[in-house]
Design an enzyme around this catalytic site. Structure first.
Site, mmCIF file in Angstrom:
data_model
loop_
_atom_site.group_PDB
_atom_site.id
_atom_site.type_symbol
_atom_site.label_atom_id
_atom_site.label_comp_id
_atom_site.label_asym_id
_atom_site.label_seq_id
_atom_site.Cartn_x
_atom_site.Cartn_y
_atom_site.Cartn_z
ATOM 1 N N LYS A 44 0.836 -1.205 0.000
ATOM 2 C CA LYS A 44 0.000 0.000 0.000
ATOM 3 C C LYS A 44 0.868 1.252 0.000
ATOM 4 C CE LYS A 44 -2.671 -0.789 3.690
ATOM 5 N NZ LYS A 44 -3.803 -0.645 4.624
ATOM 6 N N LYS A 46 2.749 2.204 2.268
ATOM 7 C CA LYS A 46 2.639 2.814 3.596
ATOM 8 C C LYS A 46 3.702 2.190 4.492
ATOM 9 C CE LYS A 46 -1.982 4.438 4.684
ATOM 10 N NZ LYS A 46 -3.103 4.333 5.633
#
Ligand code: C2G
Length: 130
Positions: A44, A46
């Site tokens: 993601k 992230k």
């Protein structure tokens, strides 16, 4: 018993996460949260501050959360909904439309995000302070 399922990173837990979890729980009886593993977060793009273990520990301490499972892939939601007999899938509306494929298996609801707060804004604020 009405089971709800939702997913997220839930890093640096804040009011936006709590409002989401509270609203989701209020729609049924049992809330399952799929929390992103550190490896999945990479997919993601992230990078969480807290480890998966700590993010799981913190989520499990939240009164609205009944069960926490790992989210390790984009492709596990259908099998999770089946395995846990989820009646309702809930996400913030930044994801609106992204998970409509689940409508074949359960109700899908996107809730308005809580304005003015995000993990990114917290990180940016702290970086600017020190
Ligand atoms: N959220 C919110 N209001 C905010 C911030 C987050 O309602 N101000 C909601 C998001 O919409 C999401 C949940 O809180 O439903 C968790 O947010 P994140 O941890 O940022 O989750 P995300 O990285 O979007 O991961 O497969 C789904 C993904 O794992 C979702």
């Amino acid at each position: 018993m009405k089971t709800i399922i939702t997913y997220g990173t839930f890093d640096l837990i804040h009011a936006g996460h709590i409002h989401l979890l509270r609203r989701a729980k209020e729609m049924g009886d049992y809330l399952i949260v799929g929390i992103s593993t550190d490896e999945f977060n990479k997919l993601k793009n992230k990078e969480a501050y807290h480890s998966f273990e700590d993010r799981k520990l913190i989520l499990e301490a939240i009164r609205y959360v009944d069960h926490v499972i790992p989210e390790y892939s984009w492709n596990q939601k259908i099998s999770d909904v089946k395995e846990y007999h989820a009646d309702l899938f809930v996400m913030g509306d930044d994801w609106k439309g992204h998970f409509d494929f689940l409508k074949e298996y359960c109700k899908v609801i996107y809730l308005p995000r809580t304005e003015g707060i995000s993990t990114t804004s917290i990180k940016n604020h702290m970086n600017n302070k020190w």
